[in-house]
Design an enzyme around this catalytic site. Structure first.
Site, PDB file in Angstrom:
ATOM      1  N   ASP A   1       0.809  -1.262   0.061  1.00 19.82           N
ATOM      2  CA  ASP A   1       0.011  -0.011   0.065  1.00 19.82           C
ATOM      3  C   ASP A   1       0.818   1.235   0.153  1.00 19.82           C
ATOM      4  O   ASP A   1       0.753   2.104   0.688  1.00 19.82           O
ATOM      5  CB  ASP A   1      -0.869  -0.117   1.285  1.00 19.82           C
ATOM      6  CG  ASP A   1      -1.916   1.098   1.112  1.00 19.82           C
ATOM      7  OD1 ASP A   1      -2.499   1.436  -0.108  1.00 19.82           O
ATOM      8  OD2 ASP A   1      -2.536   1.445   2.202  1.00 19.82           O
TER       9      ASP A   1
ATOM     10  N   ASP B   1       3.916   1.506   7.840  1.00 21.36           N
ATOM     11  CA  ASP B   1       2.552   0.793   7.718  1.00 21.36           C
ATOM     12  C   ASP B   1       2.717  -0.260   6.814  1.00 21.36           C
ATOM     13  O   ASP B   1       2.400  -0.008   5.474  1.00 21.36           O
ATOM     14  CB  ASP B   1       1.373   1.645   7.357  1.00 21.36           C
ATOM     15  CG  ASP B   1      -0.083   0.997   7.605  1.00 21.36           C
ATOM     16  OD1 ASP B   1       0.084  -0.213   7.987  1.00 21.36           O
ATOM     17  OD2 ASP B   1      -1.058   1.637   7.189  1.00 21.36           O
TER      18      ASP B   1
END
Length: 314
Positions: free
Chosen positions: A202, A219
């Protein structure tokens, strides 16, 4: 844990207690950070430092999958790739407190990258090539692969089963998704087999923080197996900028140019996934507050139009 409100019991006291339980004593300072899938907090410590506490959404990933995320982050950090990896406590990174699974991270600041800068894009390209080099060492076994089942079929089922989708648009949405799915399948078949590596998964600009010493990635919650181009296409808005990204990438790792033909397919898959993700999480009180537009018929009408345009482009 209630599916209707998965974080209802995650009070400030529980967050601070989780930090204390790890042996990093909090001083009561607590700041909620922007996150919808999980819950993330910056917590002050008695020694003046800060940690970031990430509480995992119940039911999304099993322990083995989270373990692979953490192991990948630690492997990247050991290879001197600037990724914020979880802290290790007595050999463990995945912790438990009051029914929640969580991990603690060092706080790392930064600003958004300048994606109009060829120099910054080349820098990011070099780092992503190194990240993917580590990603080729072994596969994920528990985190799955970027594919139509994950990014089209599952999200579409969530949307079709949700009250968010207006009944009079049900057939139109289903037909649009089917058209996208067929077009994506045809594109992947036309491109043929490509190498799958462990990815960030992502890598949008919000997951890149820039400092005076350069960028770092945050993340890895969506880390999966997939083609290398998945970590590249969201960072470059046009062909010229993509060339700068690939210029840096090629300094550390060969890039298969046939993967470029997958970008429209990956973009279309992300569009389907986005709507399905919102629909699937609508029971979480944070989602209606953050995405109120998804309750309006006109948004779904535009989404259906966008899907047809994506299918046409493919």
């Amino acid at each position: 844990m209630s599916q209707a409100a998965p974080y209802a019991a995650l009070s400030p006291d529980v967050v601070l207690g989780a930090v204390d339980a790890a042996g990093t004593w909090s001083d009561g300072r607590l700041l909620t950070l922007n996150s919808y899938e999980n819950r993330v907090f910056q917590v002050g410590l008695e020694n003046g430092d800060f940690v970031v506490a990430k509480f995992y959404r119940p039911g999304r990933w099993n322990d083995a999958a989270i373990g692979e995320e953490h192991a990948f982050a630690l492997e990247l950090a050991a290879a001197e790739i600037p990724v914020v990896a979880p802290l290790v406590f007595h050999g463990r990174t995945l912790l438990r407190h009051e029914g929640f699974r969580y991990a603690l991270y060092p706080r790392r600041g930064g600003r958004a990258p300048s994606l109009e800068s060829a120099d910054q894009l080349e820098w990011l390209g070099r780092l992503l090539a190194r990240l993917h080099g580590v990603g080729t060492r072994e596969p994920f076994h528990h985190r799955g692969t970027i594919n139509r089942a994950t990014l089209i079929d599952g999200p579409a089922r969530a949307a079709l089963g949700s009250d968010l989708l207006p009944p009079h648009l049900f057939d139109a949405y289903r037909d649009a998704v089917m058209r996208v799915d067929d077009a994506v399948a045809n594109r992947f078949e036309a491109v043929g087999p490509v190498q799958r590596v462990r990815l960030h998964g992502d890598c949008h600009p919000g997951n890149v923080l820039w400092t005076d010493n350069g960028p770092h990635f945050v993340d890895l919650d969506d880390a999966r197996m997939g083609p290398a181009v998945q970590d590249l296409w969201m960072l470059a808005a046009d062909e010229t900028l993509f060339d700068a990204l690939l210029e840096g990438y090629g300094q550390f790792r060969d890039f298969d140019p046939t993967e470029l033909a997958l970008v429209p397919a990956l973009r279309a898959m992300r569009q389907v996934h986005y709507a399905g993700w919102i629909a699937d999480r609508w029971h979480d009180p944070a989602f209606p507050a953050a995405f109120p537009f998804a309750a309006e018929a006109r948004w779904w009408e535009q989404h259906i139009t966008d899907l047809h345009e994506a299918a046409e482009a493919l």
